[in-house]
Design a protein around this motif. Structure first.
Motif, short mmCIF file in Angstrom:
data_model
loop_
_atom_site.label_atom_id
_atom_site.label_comp_id
_atom_site.label_asym_id
_atom_site.label_seq_id
_atom_site.Cartn_x
_atom_site.Cartn_y
_atom_site.Cartn_z
N ASP A 154 20.36 77.63 41.62
CA ASP A 154 21.43 78.66 41.83
C ASP A 154 21.08 79.84 42.40
N GLN A 156 20.36 82.84 41.18
CA GLN A 156 19.21 83.55 40.11
C GLN A 156 18.12 82.94 40.74
N SER A 282 31.87 82.50 38.82
CA SER A 282 30.78 81.98 38.34
C SER A 282 30.05 82.69 37.09
N ASN A 284 26.68 83.13 34.60
CA ASN A 284 25.17 82.71 34.37
C ASN A 284 24.87 82.38 32.92
N ARG A 286 22.03 81.54 31.15
CA ARG A 286 20.76 81.91 30.85
C ARG A 286 20.88 83.12 29.73
N ASN A 300 20.01 75.13 38.09
CA ASN A 300 21.41 75.70 38.20
C ASN A 300 21.75 75.74 36.62
N VAL A 302 24.84 77.26 35.78
CA VAL A 302 26.18 78.33 36.07
C VAL A 302 27.40 77.37 35.58
#
Length: 468
Positions: A154, A156, A282, A284, A286, A300, A302
């Motif tokens: 993705d 990031q 989107s 994230n 994480r 990825n 997301v």
């Protein structure tokens, strides 16, 4: 702008010591990889001289590929012909050298147009998972065109790799080291389907999304309009959006700006009042998963928030109405939602033969929008040895309704938005945006006048008390 391709070749990783085996190693795609867009994305970097030679960038790239082996591999498919694994076979990435017989200033600023497509390799029918094109100008400037397969990583993760490539070019150790383990997303036992994922990330194979008219759209029907939002405008926009109900906290710049654009595009498209419009945003995962996944995770991670509203409500209600819808929808994509998705993707999606809603082949989102925010990615930290980029931007992507937000190269907190619109709606959008800009400025002038008057009265009282 006429771009001359000088050379094109495949380059492979450089390893220190004994290279790892490249015949049997592979990484299975995670449920997050499989649910995202199956296409190549392209970005453009522009650098002023002095710039390092192509050979230095090639060596740095090969060193970075030794740490990010996935990019130098190939996709392997399952029995149904769907991408399932990344083969770590070190077959390499595409490296193209090109030139333009003019100065960079003569073609700057880059505007969203088909001319950008010549500054990076083709996005169609690509075997390599990553491609690079270095285009040199007569003034010594350099443009780096970079394309990457979205199934591998993705935004990031991709931006982390680009920063690492720059570090390798400068002779530095790659830091931080990527986190490669894609097997950390195990479903719960027993699984818990706490949220509705059918209609969000997945849909029935029998359902065809979108209006019938979008199938016949050609590129000329769509124009990518670039809008620069100054830091002053964004500050005033946040003030207009107000504070979150029950708190003294303002809506974020992102929430305020997306709310503003959602309303403006809806007005410009003359959407029927009772029709529903949705924004795909989107999120994230994480920092949302518990335990947290490192920001260095390579892959990825997301999912999407889907705030929606009736067109008439979106237009009639104040900016705060849309900002709240966006805030609440994003807030719901939390740890519980991500884990519910993992369970659903592992059990229900295959059982019900569902397909993903992320359709890379759609040419229009109408009556909906999609917002891809690159505001927090370190794209401007990509330094190959001659300093940070002068300009960073997405390539030309004429998918109506798919907007990109990224920090302006001015570095002052301003934002550039790339907004693909139907050609017939462009004039209306510009007019609406100008009108909204004037309204915001006038309302803030009134507020400033009130503050000035209040300060004047306070000073008068203090002066009177002091005199007494």
């Amino acid at each position: 702008m006429k771009v001359k391709k000088e050379s094109s070749r495949v380059v492979k990783p450089i390893y220190e010591g004994t290279p790892p085996p490249s015949t049997s190693s592979y990484i299975p795609l995670s449920v997050f990889d499989k649910v995202t867009y199956d296409n190549h994305m392209a970005v453009i970097y522009a650098y002023r001289p002095p710039t390092p030679p192509n050979a230095a960038l090639e060596v740095g790239l090969r060193k970075a590929l030794a740490v990010y082996r996935e990019w130098a591999g190939r996709l392997g498919k399952d029995d149904d012909g769907e991408p399932a694994v990344i083969l770590l076979n070190d077959k390499g990435v595409r490296f193209v050298e090109a030139s333009v017989d003019s100065t960079l200033n003569s073609v700057m600023p880059f505007k969203p147009s088909t001319s950008l497509l010549a500054l990076h390799p083709s996005l169609k029918g690509v075997e390599e998972l990553l491609q690079v094109q270095l285009t040199r100008f007569t003034c010594g400037s350099m443009v780096v065109g970079f394309t990457a397969n979205h199934l591998v990583a993705d935004g990031q993760a991709t931006s982390n790799f680009l920063v690492a490539w720059g570090q390798a070019c400068r002779g530095l150790e790659i830091d931080p080291i990527p986190f490669h383990d894609r097997n950390i997303f195990s479903p719960r036992d027993p699984p818990r389907f706490e949220f509705q994922h059918k209609g969000a990330e997945f849909m029935s194979n029998k359902i065809k999304k979108g209006y019938p008219s979008v199938d016949n759209i050609i590129m000329d029907d769509i124009v990518v309009h670039k809008v620069h939002f100054s830091s002053e405008f964004l500050t005033k926009l946040k003030a207009k959006a107000g504070t979150k109900k029950g708190t003294n906290k303002s809506y974020s710049t992102f929430e305020s700006l997306v709310a503003h654009l959602w309303r403006a595009v809806t007005k410009a498209t003359s959407l029927g009042g009772l029709e529903t419009t949705t924004v795909r945003i989107s999120v994230n995962g994480r920092s949302r998963l518990n335990p947290r996944v490192p920001m260095e995770y390579f892959g990825n991670l997301v999912l999407w928030a889907f705030p929606s509203a009736k067109a008439k409500d979106l237009i009639r209600e104040p900016l705060s109405y849309a900002a709240k819808l966006i805030h609440d929808a994003v807030l719901k994509v939390n740890n519980n939602y991500f884990k519910s998705f993992i369970d659903f993707a592992n059990y229900k999606a295959e059982e019900e033969a569902l397909i993903t809603t992320a359709d890379a082949n759609k040419s229009a989102m109408f009556p909906n929008l999609e917002v891809d925010s690159w505001l927090r990615f370190p794209f401007y930290d990509v330094d190959f040895g001659g300093g940070c980029p002068y300009i960073f931007m997405p390539s030309y992507l004429p998918t109506e309704g798919t907007m990109f937000l990224l920090p302006s190269f001015f570095g002052d907190g301003s934002i550039d938005a790339f907004i693909p619109l139907f050609q017939e709606n462009l004039a209306s959008f510009k007019q609406i945006h100008r009108r909204n800009d004037n309204i915001i400025r006038k309302s803030m002038m009134f507020l400033d006048a009130e503050k000035i008057e209040w300060c004047y009265q306070l000073c008068s009282v203090l002066l009177a008390l002091y005199s007494a």
